[in-house]
Design an enzyme around this catalytic site. Structure first.
Site, PDB file in Angstrom:
ATOM      1  N   HIS A  13      -1.651   3.282   8.825  1.00 18.12           N
ATOM      2  CA  HIS A  13      -1.767   1.761   7.911  1.00 18.12           C
ATOM      3  C   HIS A  13      -2.807   1.892   7.230  1.00 18.12           C
ATOM      4  O   HIS A  13      -3.941   1.346   7.779  1.00 18.12           O
ATOM      5  CB  HIS A  13      -1.532   0.749   9.090  1.00 18.12           C
ATOM      6  CG  HIS A  13      -1.304  -0.540   8.638  1.00 18.12           C
ATOM      7  ND1 HIS A  13      -0.381  -1.233   8.992  1.00 18.12           N
ATOM      8  CD2 HIS A  13      -1.775  -1.182   7.307  1.00 18.12           C
ATOM      9  CE1 HIS A  13      -0.395  -2.483   8.202  1.00 18.12           C
ATOM     10  NE2 HIS A  13      -1.303  -2.548   7.245  1.00 18.12           N
ATOM     11  N   HIS A  15      -4.427   0.304   3.335  1.00 14.68           N
ATOM     12  CA  HIS A  15      -4.431  -0.234   1.985  1.00 14.68           C
ATOM     13  C   HIS A  15      -5.186   0.455   1.063  1.00 14.68           C
ATOM     14  O   HIS A  15      -6.432   0.634   1.172  1.00 14.68           O
ATOM     15  CB  HIS A  15      -4.811  -1.730   1.917  1.00 14.68           C
ATOM     16  CG  HIS A  15      -3.729  -2.422   2.937  1.00 14.68           C
ATOM     17  ND1 HIS A  15      -2.684  -3.198   2.248  1.00 14.68           N
ATOM     18  CD2 HIS A  15      -3.836  -2.763   4.119  1.00 14.68           C
ATOM     19  CE1 HIS A  15      -2.133  -3.728   3.457  1.00 14.68           C
ATOM     20  NE2 HIS A  15      -2.872  -3.509   4.336  1.00 14.68           N
ATOM     21  N   LEU A  16      -4.771   0.971  -0.198  1.00 13.96           N
ATOM     22  CA  LEU A  16      -5.600   1.616  -1.100  1.00 13.96           C
ATOM     23  C   LEU A  16      -5.723   0.653  -2.479  1.00 13.96           C
ATOM     24  O   LEU A  16      -6.528   1.167  -3.376  1.00 13.96           O
ATOM     25  CB  LEU A  16      -4.914   2.979  -1.493  1.00 13.96           C
ATOM     26  CG  LEU A  16      -5.183   4.128  -0.623  1.00 13.96           C
ATOM     27  CD1 LEU A  16      -4.448   5.323  -0.895  1.00 13.96           C
ATOM     28  CD2 LEU A  16      -6.580   4.107   0.068  1.00 13.96           C
ATOM     29  N   ARG A  17      -5.020  -0.367  -2.627  1.00 11.58           N
ATOM     30  CA  ARG A  17      -5.088  -1.083  -3.735  1.00 11.58           C
ATOM     31  C   ARG A  17      -4.684  -0.511  -5.008  1.00 11.58           C
ATOM     32  O   ARG A  17      -3.943   0.713  -4.824  1.00 11.58           O
ATOM     33  CB  ARG A  17      -6.376  -1.721  -3.850  1.00 11.58           C
ATOM     34  CG  ARG A  17      -6.953  -2.613  -2.585  1.00 11.58           C
ATOM     35  CD  ARG A  17      -6.007  -3.452  -2.107  1.00 11.58           C
ATOM     36  NE  ARG A  17      -6.548  -4.455  -1.003  1.00 11.58           N
ATOM     37  CZ  ARG A  17      -5.957  -5.212  -0.216  1.00 11.58           C
ATOM     38  NH1 ARG A  17      -4.622  -4.931  -0.053  1.00 11.58           N
ATOM     39  NH2 ARG A  17      -6.385  -5.741   0.927  1.00 11.58           N
ATOM     40  N   ASN A  41       2.075  -3.281  -0.952  1.00 11.51           N
ATOM     41  CA  ASN A  41       1.779  -4.679  -1.421  1.00 11.51           C
ATOM     42  C   ASN A  41       0.737  -4.784  -2.493  1.00 11.51           C
ATOM     43  O   ASN A  41      -0.162  -5.322  -2.368  1.00 11.51           O
ATOM     44  CB  ASN A  41       1.518  -5.447  -0.190  1.00 11.51           C
ATOM     45  CG  ASN A  41       0.319  -5.029   0.555  1.00 11.51           C
ATOM     46  OD1 ASN A  41      -0.030  -4.007   0.620  1.00 11.51           O
ATOM     47  ND2 ASN A  41      -0.515  -6.180   1.108  1.00 11.51           N
ATOM     48  N   LYS A  96       8.474  -1.132   4.194  1.00 13.48           N
ATOM     49  CA  LYS A  96       7.630  -1.893   5.113  1.00 13.48           C
ATOM     50  C   LYS A  96       7.965  -3.578   4.605  1.00 13.48           C
ATOM     51  O   LYS A  96       8.190  -3.927   3.454  1.00 13.48           O
ATOM     52  CB  LYS A  96       6.216  -2.024   4.428  1.00 13.48           C
ATOM     53  CG  LYS A  96       5.124  -3.125   4.708  1.00 13.48           C
ATOM     54  CD  LYS A  96       4.867  -2.983   6.233  1.00 13.48           C
ATOM     55  CE  LYS A  96       3.834  -4.042   6.807  1.00 13.48           C
ATOM     56  NZ  LYS A  96       2.541  -3.607   6.786  1.00 13.48           N
ATOM     57  N   HIS A 135       4.906  -6.135   9.411  1.00 19.39           N
ATOM     58  CA  HIS A 135       4.075  -7.079   9.380  1.00 19.39           C
ATOM     59  C   HIS A 135       4.574  -8.396  10.331  1.00 19.39           C
ATOM     60  O   HIS A 135       5.076  -9.314   9.719  1.00 19.39           O
ATOM     61  CB  HIS A 135       3.292  -7.639   8.213  1.00 19.39           C
ATOM     62  CG  HIS A 135       2.189  -8.725   8.303  1.00 19.39           C
ATOM     63  ND1 HIS A 135       0.782  -8.379   8.046  1.00 19.39           N
ATOM     64  CD2 HIS A 135       1.906  -9.972   8.845  1.00 19.39           C
ATOM     65  CE1 HIS A 135      -0.011  -9.189   8.332  1.00 19.39           C
ATOM     66  NE2 HIS A 135       0.637 -10.147   8.983  1.00 19.39           N
ATOM     67  N   HIS A 169      -0.517  -3.190  13.455  1.00 21.90           N
ATOM     68  CA  HIS A 169      -1.550  -3.727  13.876  1.00 21.90           C
ATOM     69  C   HIS A 169      -1.475  -4.810  15.010  1.00 21.90           C
ATOM     70  O   HIS A 169      -1.616  -6.050  14.679  1.00 21.90           O
ATOM     71  CB  HIS A 169      -2.304  -4.624  12.844  1.00 21.90           C
ATOM     72  CG  HIS A 169      -1.522  -5.280  11.763  1.00 21.90           C
ATOM     73  ND1 HIS A 169      -0.586  -5.940  12.128  1.00 21.90           N
ATOM     74  CD2 HIS A 169      -1.506  -5.146  10.288  1.00 21.90           C
ATOM     75  CE1 HIS A 169       0.124  -6.673  11.063  1.00 21.90           C
ATOM     76  NE2 HIS A 169      -0.525  -5.985  10.025  1.00 21.90           N
ATOM     77  N   ASP A 241      -5.436  -0.440   9.126  1.00 19.04           N
ATOM     78  CA  ASP A 241      -5.440  -1.546   8.211  1.00 19.04           C
ATOM     79  C   ASP A 241      -6.634  -2.001   7.307  1.00 19.04           C
ATOM     80  O   ASP A 241      -6.991  -2.917   7.273  1.00 19.04           O
ATOM     81  CB  ASP A 241      -4.896  -2.718   9.150  1.00 19.04           C
ATOM     82  CG  ASP A 241      -4.312  -3.945   8.356  1.00 19.04           C
ATOM     83  OD1 ASP A 241      -3.910  -3.782   7.128  1.00 19.04           O
ATOM     84  OD2 ASP A 241      -4.431  -4.977   8.627  1.00 19.04           O
ATOM     85  N   HIS A 245     -11.455  -5.572   0.089  1.00 17.54           N
ATOM     86  CA  HIS A 245     -11.279  -6.883  -1.064  1.00 17.54           C
ATOM     87  C   HIS A 245     -12.640  -6.639  -1.663  1.00 17.54           C
ATOM     88  O   HIS A 245     -13.825  -6.408  -0.991  1.00 17.54           O
ATOM     89  CB  HIS A 245     -11.071  -8.243  -0.297  1.00 17.54           C
ATOM     90  CG  HIS A 245      -9.692  -8.380   0.178  1.00 17.54           C
ATOM     91  ND1 HIS A 245      -8.716  -8.793  -0.601  1.00 17.54           N
ATOM     92  CD2 HIS A 245      -9.328  -8.392   1.386  1.00 17.54           C
ATOM     93  CE1 HIS A 245      -7.699  -8.958   0.289  1.00 17.54           C
ATOM     94  NE2 HIS A 245      -8.021  -8.611   1.423  1.00 17.54           N
ATOM     95  N   ALA A 257      -8.210 -12.265   3.636  1.00 15.38           N
ATOM     96  CA  ALA A 257      -8.262 -11.746   4.766  1.00 15.38           C
ATOM     97  C   ALA A 257      -8.119 -10.124   4.556  1.00 15.38           C
ATOM     98  O   ALA A 257      -7.137  -9.658   3.872  1.00 15.38           O
ATOM     99  CB  ALA A 257      -7.003 -12.362   5.506  1.00 15.38           C
TER     100      ALA A 257
END
Length: 339
Positions: A13, A15-17, A41, A96, A135, A169, A241, A245, A257
């Site tokens: 899980h 996030h690479l943006r 996302n 997802k 999620h 998560h 996860d 940011h 978050a």
């Protein structure tokens, strides 16, 4: 113990943006992981084969030279056809599902969790053997959002018994009880939910760098998660996860978050499993279970950790992007030995 080997670690899980943020954070995982399950996302979210291919190319370019495989997902839509999913099946590891508005970039998420609304896509996924990652939160009281979602998980598990459902998560003892009840429910656990409680976030001075969704909870929830992870239950997998940011989006009156942990998870997991005398279970938690549960074939990638102090950087920077990791500035007892 002075050293420890992790074989082909997988982050299930991540996030690479996009754009410069992607270029900053992707190598911090690809240097030390064999592969990772990548979240869809973005803005806009990944819902087409064309967008998927474009994003995969960007990831590969950011990780150039690393022996790393990004396992991509697409953003759940209630109107995906069987033909579309069959056509894209070989390019994705899962679909997802985000309920509307529950986390970062979920404004186009599912507005109704009624089984009949979801049935067309989920039945096609079941037939094709495509896993569903979820999620699992409502928009209720923040401490109870995961618990309030559990009846939805149960309904999905009952109505789609051939569908592999991953409870992403998990953060509460109630989720663990349900996870163990149904064979087709699986779970990922983060490092921050294994270490932290609400006191760490807001018990003294507010710490925006451990603010996440689902929020860290009570000591008894953390203890239950610890016991599950340390046992390396065959249906549970590590998923960081890790959610970067920009620093200015965390240190503000409407702080985003997400906890950024990618560069330190292997070191801290080794420290944690050593502390509880469970190092024999770490490879299963961080690699073997995911290989089996997702039917993955991975290239061997050996990561050697050594008992040597490592001071976590204050931040990581690339061009105008700056991200602060969890525990920035803290010294931990394990380091990754450079190849």
């Amino acid at each position: 113990m002075k050293e420890f080997i992790i074989n082909s670690p997988l982050d299930m899980h991540l996030h690479l943006r996009d754009d410069d943020m992607l270029k900053l954070v992707a190598p911090l995982t690809s240097n030390y992981f064999s592969g990772a399950l990548i979240m869809p996302n973005l803005l806009p979210p990944i819902t087409t084969k064309e967008a998927l291919f474009k994003y995969k190319q960007k990831i590969n370019e950011a990780c150039e030279g690393d022996d790393f495989k990004p396992h991509l997902t697409i953003f759940f839509q209630v109107d995906y056809t069987y033909e579309f999913l069959k056509n894209i099946q070989d390019e994705i590891i899962a679909v997802k599902l985000y309920p509307f508005g529950v986390t970062t970039n979920s404004e186009t998420g599912v507005s109704s969790m009624d089984v009949e609304v979801l049935r067309p896509t989920l039945e096609s996924m079941s037939k094709l053997g495509i896993p569903l990652c979820v999620h699992g939160e409502t928009k209720g009281f923040v401490m109870d959002r995961e618990k309030e979602f559990l009846p939805i998980y149960e309904s999905l598990a009952i109505n789609f018994p051939d569908l592999k459902i991953i409870m992403e998560h998990i953060s509460s003892k109630e989720s663990i009880k349900l996870f163990k009840k149904y064979d087709n429910l699986y779970a990922t656990i983060t490092i921050h939910h294994l270490l932290l409680t609400l006191d760490d976030l807001a018990g003294g001075m507010l710490n925006p760098y451990v603010f996440c969704k689902p929020i860290v909870k009570r000591p008894d929830d953390r203890q239950a998660l610890l016991e599950l992870a340390l046992s390396a239950h065959p249906k549970v997998m590590f998923g960081s996860d890790s959610a970067p940011h920009p620093k200015n989006a965390k240190e503000c009156h409407h702080g985003a978050a997400g906890v950024f942990t990618a560069p330190i998870v292997l070191q801290i997991l080794t420290q944690l499993f050593e502390e509880y005398e469970k190092l024999d279970n770490l490879n299963a938690f961080v690699s073997l279970n995911a290989q089996r549960n997702y039917n993955l074939k991975v290239k061997n990638k050996t990561i050697k950790l050594v008992k040597k102090d490592f001071t976590i950087p204050a931040s990581y920077k690339y061009k105008k992007e700056e991200v602060v990791p969890m525990f920035s500035g803290k010294t931990i007892p394990w380091s990754i030995e450079k190849n």
